[in-house]
Design an enzyme around this catalytic site. Structure first.
Site, PDB file in Angstrom:
ATOM      1  N   GLN A   1      12.082 -45.692  -4.745  1.00 50.05           N
ATOM      2  CA  GLN A   1      11.465 -47.014  -4.646  1.00 50.05           C
ATOM      3  C   GLN A   1      10.117 -47.100  -5.349  1.00 50.05           C
ATOM      4  O   GLN A   1       9.835 -48.075  -6.051  1.00 50.05           O
ATOM      5  CB  GLN A   1      11.315 -47.415  -3.171  1.00 50.05           C
TER       6      GLN A   1
ATOM      7  N   GLU B   1      36.454 -34.981  20.694  1.00 52.31           N
ATOM      8  CA  GLU B   1      36.276 -35.841  21.870  1.00 52.31           C
ATOM      9  C   GLU B   1      34.905 -36.507  21.921  1.00 52.31           C
ATOM     10  O   GLU B   1      34.682 -37.437  22.702  1.00 52.31           O
ATOM     11  CB  GLU B   1      36.521 -35.032  23.148  1.00 52.31           C
TER      12      GLU B   1
ATOM     13  N   TYR C   1      22.331 -52.348  -4.891  1.00 52.10           N
ATOM     14  CA  TYR C   1      23.590 -52.898  -4.359  1.00 52.10           C
ATOM     15  C   TYR C   1      24.405 -51.775  -3.710  1.00 52.10           C
ATOM     16  O   TYR C   1      25.588 -51.608  -3.949  1.00 52.10           O
ATOM     17  CB  TYR C   1      24.381 -53.575  -5.480  1.00 52.10           C
TER      18      TYR C   1
ATOM     19  N   GLY D   1      25.177 -50.460   6.236  1.00 52.94           N
ATOM     20  CA  GLY D   1      25.407 -51.722   5.547  1.00 52.94           C
ATOM     21  C   GLY D   1      26.827 -52.263   5.692  1.00 52.94           C
ATOM     22  O   GLY D   1      27.027 -53.477   5.795  1.00 52.94           O
TER      23      GLY D   1
ATOM     24  N   SER E   1      36.030 -36.151  34.314  1.00 54.30           N
ATOM     25  CA  SER E   1      36.380 -35.566  35.609  1.00 54.30           C
ATOM     26  C   SER E   1      35.116 -35.112  36.344  1.00 54.30           C
ATOM     27  O   SER E   1      34.064 -34.901  35.733  1.00 54.30           O
ATOM     28  CB  SER E   1      37.289 -34.359  35.396  1.00 54.30           C
TER      29      SER E   1
ATOM     30  N   ASP F   1      12.455 -43.761  13.383  1.00 56.07           N
ATOM     31  CA  ASP F   1      13.701 -43.638  12.612  1.00 56.07           C
ATOM     32  C   ASP F   1      13.873 -42.200  12.116  1.00 56.07           C
ATOM     33  O   ASP F   1      14.935 -41.598  12.271  1.00 56.07           O
ATOM     34  CB  ASP F   1      13.660 -44.612  11.424  1.00 56.07           C
TER      35      ASP F   1
ATOM     36  N   GLU G   1      16.855 -39.409  13.403  1.00 50.79           N
ATOM     37  CA  GLU G   1      17.830 -38.704  12.555  1.00 50.79           C
ATOM     38  C   GLU G   1      17.580 -37.195  12.510  1.00 50.79           C
ATOM     39  O   GLU G   1      18.515 -36.411  12.463  1.00 50.79           O
ATOM     40  CB  GLU G   1      17.914 -39.330  11.152  1.00 50.79           C
TER      41      GLU G   1
ATOM     42  N   HIS H   1      13.345 -50.303   5.623  1.00 52.69           N
ATOM     43  CA  HIS H   1      12.842 -49.083   6.255  1.00 52.69           C
ATOM     44  C   HIS H   1      11.382 -48.979   5.841  1.00 52.69           C
ATOM     45  O   HIS H   1      11.039 -49.273   4.690  1.00 52.69           O
ATOM     46  CB  HIS H   1      13.659 -47.886   5.767  1.00 52.69           C
TER      47      HIS H   1
ATOM     48  N   GLN I   1      23.150 -51.029   2.075  1.00 52.62           N
ATOM     49  CA  GLN I   1      22.467 -52.222   2.598  1.00 52.62           C
ATOM     50  C   GLN I   1      22.481 -53.362   1.584  1.00 52.62           C
ATOM     51  O   GLN I   1      22.657 -54.524   1.959  1.00 52.62           O
ATOM     52  CB  GLN I   1      21.010 -51.887   2.958  1.00 52.62           C
TER      53      GLN I   1
HETATM   54  P1  NAD Z   1      22.190 -46.607  -1.190  1.00 54.68           P
HETATM   55  O1  NAD Z   1      21.951 -45.221  -1.661  1.00 54.68           O
HETATM   56  O2  NAD Z   1      23.469 -46.930  -0.512  1.00 54.68           O
HETATM   57  O3  NAD Z   1      22.056 -47.654  -2.379  1.00 54.68           O
HETATM   58  C1  NAD Z   1      21.008 -47.672  -3.294  1.00 54.68           C
HETATM   59  C2  NAD Z   1      21.260 -48.602  -4.459  1.00 54.68           C
HETATM   60  O4  NAD Z   1      20.178 -48.425  -5.367  1.00 54.68           O
HETATM   61  C3  NAD Z   1      22.531 -48.318  -5.252  1.00 54.68           C
HETATM   62  O5  NAD Z   1      23.057 -49.573  -5.653  1.00 54.68           O
HETATM   63  C4  NAD Z   1      22.018 -47.548  -6.462  1.00 54.68           C
HETATM   64  O6  NAD Z   1      22.847 -47.717  -7.564  1.00 54.68           O
HETATM   65  C5  NAD Z   1      20.689 -48.225  -6.676  1.00 54.68           C
HETATM   66  N1  NAD Z   1      19.700 -47.407  -7.408  1.00 54.68           N
HETATM   67  C6  NAD Z   1      19.435 -46.100  -7.235  1.00 54.68           C
HETATM   68  N2  NAD Z   1      18.429 -45.727  -8.068  1.00 54.68           N
HETATM   69  C7  NAD Z   1      18.054 -46.832  -8.745  1.00 54.68           C
HETATM   70  C8  NAD Z   1      17.059 -47.111  -9.728  1.00 54.68           C
HETATM   71  N3  NAD Z   1      16.258 -46.143 -10.199  1.00 54.68           N
HETATM   72  N4  NAD Z   1      16.967 -48.386 -10.202  1.00 54.68           N
HETATM   73  C9  NAD Z   1      17.762 -49.373  -9.761  1.00 54.68           C
HETATM   74  N5  NAD Z   1      18.722 -49.164  -8.813  1.00 54.68           N
HETATM   75  C10 NAD Z   1      18.871 -47.922  -8.318  1.00 54.68           C
HETATM   76  O7  NAD Z   1      20.917 -46.972  -0.251  1.00 54.68           O
HETATM   77  P2  NAD Z   1      20.935 -47.590   1.218  1.00 54.68           P
HETATM   78  O8  NAD Z   1      21.492 -46.584   2.172  1.00 54.68           O
HETATM   79  O9  NAD Z   1      21.496 -48.979   1.168  1.00 54.68           O
HETATM   80  O10 NAD Z   1      19.361 -47.654   1.518  1.00 54.68           O
HETATM   81  C11 NAD Z   1      18.533 -48.704   1.035  1.00 54.68           C
HETATM   82  C12 NAD Z   1      17.384 -48.904   2.006  1.00 54.68           C
HETATM   83  O11 NAD Z   1      17.906 -49.333   3.264  1.00 54.68           O
HETATM   84  C13 NAD Z   1      16.571 -47.657   2.272  1.00 54.68           C
HETATM   85  O12 NAD Z   1      15.239 -48.026   2.440  1.00 54.68           O
HETATM   86  C14 NAD Z   1      17.138 -47.158   3.588  1.00 54.68           C
HETATM   87  O13 NAD Z   1      16.205 -46.387   4.341  1.00 54.68           O
HETATM   88  C15 NAD Z   1      17.407 -48.489   4.282  1.00 54.68           C
HETATM   89  N6  NAD Z   1      18.396 -48.458   5.370  1.00 54.68           N
HETATM   90  C16 NAD Z   1      19.619 -47.889   5.177  1.00 54.68           C
HETATM   91  C17 NAD Z   1      20.546 -47.906   6.196  1.00 54.68           C
HETATM   92  C18 NAD Z   1      21.921 -47.320   6.000  1.00 54.68           C
HETATM   93  O14 NAD Z   1      22.632 -47.186   6.990  1.00 54.68           O
HETATM   94  N7  NAD Z   1      22.374 -46.963   4.813  1.00 54.68           N
HETATM   95  C19 NAD Z   1      20.224 -48.493   7.438  1.00 54.68           C
HETATM   96  C20 NAD Z   1      18.984 -49.098   7.600  1.00 54.68           C
HETATM   97  C21 NAD Z   1      18.074 -49.081   6.552  1.00 54.68           C
HETATM   98 MG    MG Z   2      17.851 -45.091  11.337  1.00 54.76          MG
END
Ligand code: NAD
Ligand code: MG
Length: 350
Positions: A87, A232, A26, A135, A253, A192, A196, A109, A29
């Site tokens: 993950q 800027e 939570y 997110g 300019s 991706d 970055e 991702h 994303q």
């Molecule tokens: P985040 O770090 O914001 O959130 C991760 C969540 O996982 C948190 O709620 C945390 O408490 C929970 N968590 C962490 N370790 C855990 C565990 N061991 N067990 C259970 N819960 C756990 O992550 P995010 O940035 O939302 O990224 C999530 C996915 O989305 C990734 O694959 C990322 O590459 C992808 N993504 C992120 C973005 C972005 O802008 N943040 C954009 C596109 C894709």
């Molecule tokens: Mg990206």
């Protein structure tokens, strides 16, 4: 070859009738996917560690929250929105043993599937819906009746319905209001990481700080340097985002434009360096280095965070940003961003 792009009319939310979607995590994303799907009429359960600070927060927003294992056990689609480096462990210990027969696995991702850290058995559809934005914007745009575009991919399609589920999911989070572009796990992951590493972060962040160094080392005031090499940038990026690089150029300019065309500091060497980074992404070296460090408690990552946590620009940044009245509302975010432990608070800013 033109890209395949899908919109709302191409997807059918009834795919989720009588089905349940588990959102695991939570964070940035996770909160956006869970709330948007719920508001689109999809039955959602959030899977979290019982000790997570997000449990109360998700409940306050009216969501059902269970442990990762329990949420997985009742879901037809399991979207994994944990930090990439955690993950595989959570999948092995809590998701895989509880996954319903034929349940679909989803990602935002491609990292873990592409590099083989997660290997789902063949009977599970595996798809990706990756928003091209953070997110908080995914949630904010949905609430405003719009959407953030996504890229979508299917890695495993054992029953032939994986694309229907993928597009329904993308519609449910509001993304198909903007559009969903077809990709593959390989293409999304490699591009991706490349973006970055070489432009968005590994490029711009260091370019700005370097420009600041050159000016201040030459004796110019840091406050003036900050404005010229950093502040800027946002205005130009906003213009470029609206109408492309030519709109940003058009607004500058002729003097600035002439400098742009004749004094290019990014050169063939930079391109070679970018190509080298791309090779390390393609052959898995970058992923291996990152994941091995993480598996050891991330000593290198933590040391680097510390080393780079005081950008030279920031010697004057806080003072100057306090001058921008329109920034006041995001002060809390900015404070959070100063600390690297701001994940929970990040989810509260919508
Ligand atoms: P985040 O770090 O914001 O959130 C991760 C969540 O996982 C948190 O709620 C945390 O408490 C929970 N968590 C962490 N370790 C855990 C565990 N061991 N067990 C259970 N819960 C756990 O992550 P995010 O940035 O939302 O990224 C999530 C996915 O989305 C990734 O694959 C990322 O590459 C992808 N993504 C992120 C973005 C972005 O802008 N943040 C954009 C596109 C894709
Ligand atoms: Mg990206």
């Amino acid at each position: 070859m033109a890209a395949t792009i899908w919109y709302e009319k191409d997807a059918d939310l009834s795919v989720f009738d009588g089905k349940k979607v588990a959102i695991i995590g939570y964070g940035s994303q996770g909160h956006a996917h869970a709330l948007n799907l719920r508001d689109s009429g999809v039955e959602v359960v959030v899977g979290l560690r019982p000790t997570s600070k997000s449990v109360e927060f998700a409940k306050e927003q009216g969501l059902e929250v269970k442990s990762v294992g329990e949420a997985t056990a009742e879901a037809d689609v399991v979207m994994i929105l944990l930090p990439d480096q955690y993950q595989a462990k959570v999948y092995k210990e809590e998701i895989e043993p509880n996954l319903k027969e034929g349940a679909a696995l989803a990602f935002a991702h491609g990292f873990n599937i592409h590099y083989g850290y997660i290997k789902p058995t063949e009977d599970h559809p595996v798809f990706m819906v990756a928003p091209k934005g953070p997110g908080h914007i995914v949630r904010r745009e949905y609430a405003a009746g719009r959407g953030v575009p996504v890229v979508v991919a299917v890695e495993q399609d054992p029953r032939g319905d994986a694309w229907d589920i993928t597009l329904a999911y993308a519609k449910g989070i509001g993304a198909l209001r903007a559009g969903g572009i077809k990709t593959t796990f390989t293409e999304e992951t490699e591009t991706d990481l490349f973006g970055e590493q070489t432009v968005l972060m590994g490029g711009i962040n260091h370019l700005c700080d370097l420009g600041f160094d050159v000016l201040t080392e030459a004796g110019y005031q840091p406050e003036i340097a900050y404005f010229e090499v950093f502040h800027e940038l946002k205005m130009l990026i906003d213009l470029a985002n609206e109408g492309g690089l030519n709109k940003a150029r058009w607004s500058c300019s002729d003097t600035a434009q002439y400098g742009d065309y004749t004094c290019i500091v990014i050169n063939e060497d930079t391109k070679k360096r970018m190509q080298y980074q791309l090779e390390r992404i393609q052959n898995g070296e970058f992923a291996k280095e990152f994941m091995e460090d993480q598996a050891n408690g991330a000593p290198k990552f933590k040391a680097l965070q510390e080393e780079y946590s005081h950008p030279h620009l920031e010697t004057v940044g806080p003072k100057l940003r306090a001058m921008f009245s329109w920034n006041n509302q995001v002060d809390a975010d900015a404070d959070m961003a100063q600390s690297f432990n701001g994940k929970i608070a990040r989810t509260q800013v919508q």
